[in-house]
Motif scaffolding. Structure first.
Motif, PDB file in Angstrom:
ATOM      1  N   ARG A   1     -76.612  20.341 -20.977  1.00 37.33           N
ATOM      2  CA  ARG A   1     -75.691  19.973 -21.369  1.00 37.33           C
ATOM      3  C   ARG A   1     -74.464  20.421 -21.679  1.00 37.33           C
ATOM      4  O   ARG A   1     -73.891  20.032 -21.743  1.00 37.33           O
ATOM      5  CB  ARG A   1     -75.967  19.414 -23.527  1.00 37.33           C
ATOM      6  CG  ARG A   1     -75.152  18.407 -23.759  1.00 37.33           C
ATOM      7  CD  ARG A   1     -75.910  17.868 -24.839  1.00 37.33           C
ATOM      8  NE  ARG A   1     -74.788  17.625 -25.778  1.00 37.33           N
ATOM      9  CZ  ARG A   1     -73.777  16.896 -25.731  1.00 37.33           C
ATOM     10  NH1 ARG A   1     -73.592  15.807 -25.056  1.00 37.33           N
ATOM     11  NH2 ARG A   1     -72.717  16.119 -27.269  1.00 37.33           N
ATOM     12  N   LEU A   2     -74.126  21.650 -21.789  1.00 35.62           N
ATOM     13  CA  LEU A   2     -73.641  22.196 -21.534  1.00 35.62           C
ATOM     14  C   LEU A   2     -73.144  22.335 -20.461  1.00 35.62           C
ATOM     15  O   LEU A   2     -71.794  22.367 -20.087  1.00 35.62           O
ATOM     16  CB  LEU A   2     -73.425  23.350 -21.964  1.00 35.62           C
ATOM     17  CG  LEU A   2     -72.999  23.916 -24.108  1.00 35.62           C
ATOM     18  CD1 LEU A   2     -73.553  25.131 -23.865  1.00 35.62           C
ATOM     19  CD2 LEU A   2     -72.308  23.238 -24.412  1.00 35.62           C
ATOM     20  N   MET A   3     -73.872  22.504 -19.257  1.00 39.81           N
ATOM     21  CA  MET A   3     -73.277  22.771 -17.457  1.00 39.81           C
ATOM     22  C   MET A   3     -72.806  21.650 -17.648  1.00 39.81           C
ATOM     23  O   MET A   3     -71.713  21.395 -16.594  1.00 39.81           O
ATOM     24  CB  MET A   3     -74.389  22.895 -17.340  1.00 39.81           C
ATOM     25  CG  MET A   3     -75.276  24.723 -17.588  1.00 39.81           C
ATOM     26  SD  MET A   3     -73.991  25.398 -17.051  1.00 39.81           S
ATOM     27  CE  MET A   3     -74.383  25.724 -14.897  1.00 39.81           C
ATOM     28  N   ALA A   4     -73.149  20.350 -17.870  1.00 42.07           N
ATOM     29  CA  ALA A   4     -72.524  19.280 -17.752  1.00 42.07           C
ATOM     30  C   ALA A   4     -71.301  19.192 -18.200  1.00 42.07           C
ATOM     31  O   ALA A   4     -70.441  17.619 -17.994  1.00 42.07           O
ATOM     32  CB  ALA A   4     -73.401  17.622 -17.580  1.00 42.07           C
ATOM     33  N   LYS A   5     -71.059  19.466 -19.220  1.00 43.37           N
ATOM     34  CA  LYS A   5     -69.839  18.445 -19.937  1.00 43.37           C
ATOM     35  C   LYS A   5     -69.734  20.160 -21.288  1.00 43.37           C
ATOM     36  O   LYS A   5     -69.828  20.053 -22.452  1.00 43.37           O
ATOM     37  CB  LYS A   5     -70.382  18.018 -21.715  1.00 43.37           C
ATOM     38  CG  LYS A   5     -69.466  16.580 -21.958  1.00 43.37           C
ATOM     39  CD  LYS A   5     -70.290  15.786 -22.809  1.00 43.37           C
ATOM     40  CE  LYS A   5     -68.931  14.655 -23.685  1.00 43.37           C
ATOM     41  NZ  LYS A   5     -68.734  15.854 -24.599  1.00 43.37           N
ATOM     42  N   PRO A   6     -69.231  21.456 -20.617  1.00 48.69           N
ATOM     43  CA  PRO A   6     -68.921  22.644 -21.013  1.00 48.69           C
ATOM     44  C   PRO A   6     -67.713  22.441 -22.118  1.00 48.69           C
ATOM     45  O   PRO A   6     -68.049  23.715 -22.947  1.00 48.69           O
ATOM     46  CB  PRO A   6     -68.434  23.821 -19.632  1.00 48.69           C
ATOM     47  CG  PRO A   6     -67.272  22.201 -18.722  1.00 48.69           C
ATOM     48  CD  PRO A   6     -68.552  21.139 -19.012  1.00 48.69           C
ATOM     49  N   TRP A   7     -67.145  21.462 -22.709  1.00 46.17           N
ATOM     50  CA  TRP A   7     -66.178  20.964 -24.106  1.00 46.17           C
ATOM     51  C   TRP A   7     -67.555  20.562 -25.444  1.00 46.17           C
ATOM     52  O   TRP A   7     -66.456  20.286 -26.215  1.00 46.17           O
ATOM     53  CB  TRP A   7     -65.428  20.604 -23.503  1.00 46.17           C
ATOM     54  CG  TRP A   7     -65.364  19.121 -23.395  1.00 46.17           C
ATOM     55  CD1 TRP A   7     -65.557  18.315 -24.109  1.00 46.17           C
ATOM     56  CD2 TRP A   7     -65.553  18.932 -21.568  1.00 46.17           C
ATOM     57  NE1 TRP A   7     -66.106  16.918 -22.708  1.00 46.17           N
ATOM     58  CE2 TRP A   7     -66.101  17.678 -21.699  1.00 46.17           C
ATOM     59  CE3 TRP A   7     -65.792  19.567 -20.202  1.00 46.17           C
ATOM     60  CZ2 TRP A   7     -66.015  16.763 -20.467  1.00 46.17           C
ATOM     61  CZ3 TRP A   7     -65.587  19.213 -19.308  1.00 46.17           C
ATOM     62  CH2 TRP A   7     -66.078  17.607 -19.063  1.00 46.17           C
ATOM     63  N   ALA A   8     -68.323  20.332 -24.925  1.00 47.31           N
ATOM     64  CA  ALA A   8     -69.044  19.841 -26.068  1.00 47.31           C
ATOM     65  C   ALA A   8     -69.319  20.417 -27.097  1.00 47.31           C
ATOM     66  O   ALA A   8     -69.358  22.173 -26.956  1.00 47.31           O
ATOM     67  CB  ALA A   8     -71.129  19.525 -25.488  1.00 47.31           C
TER      68      ALA A   8
END
Ligand SMILES: [Zn+2]
Length: 132
Positions: free
Chosen positions: A112-119
């Motif tokens: 999830r962080l790879m796709a959306k690192p600001w999560a």
């Protein structure tokens, strides 16, 4: 309350920081392009001096206003995203990156962080707070 430390290694954190900085540059570039298009010299302005200021094509003017509204909405979202990116970089410095803000100690999935690192949240809590 003890602070949970990030589960990521130094090199993983560097990788996320790189992703965040790349995304940040991309957004700043988009915002710059938007600003340039809003300052387009071909838009009616000084060259109309001496002529009537009354709109001759109301429909065209309406379209311009609509475009500008879309641009402003885009710029607003882009600035929100920049804030999120800055906060994520702060969390990397802090050593708390990748921890779900809704539940201390819960780690956000790496994919999830790879796709959306600001999560800020894990998928489950993101759905609850409607983070997109
Ligand atoms: Zn969570």
């Amino acid at each position: 309350m003890s602070k949970t430390k990030s589960a990521f290694t130094r090199s993983e954190l560097n990788q996320f920081r790189k992703l965040l900085l790349e995304k940040r540059r991309e957004i700043l570039h988009d915002l710059q392009g938007l600003q340039d298009s809003m300052e387009d010299p071909s838009t009616p302005g000084e060259q109309n001096q001496g002529m009537s200021n009354l709109p001759t094509h109301p429909a065209d003017l309406a379209t311009d206003a609509y475009d500008q509204e879309l641009d402003l909405a885009f710029a607003g979202r882009a600035r929100d995203r920049l804030n999120e990116i800055d906060q994520a970089i702060d969390r990397i410095e802090d050593g708390t990156y990748g921890i779900c803000l809704a539940q201390p100690g819960e780690l956000i999935d790496k994919k999830r962080l790879m796709a959306k690192p600001w999560a800020k949240y894990c998928l489950e809590h993101a759905q609850k707070v409607r983070e997109t």
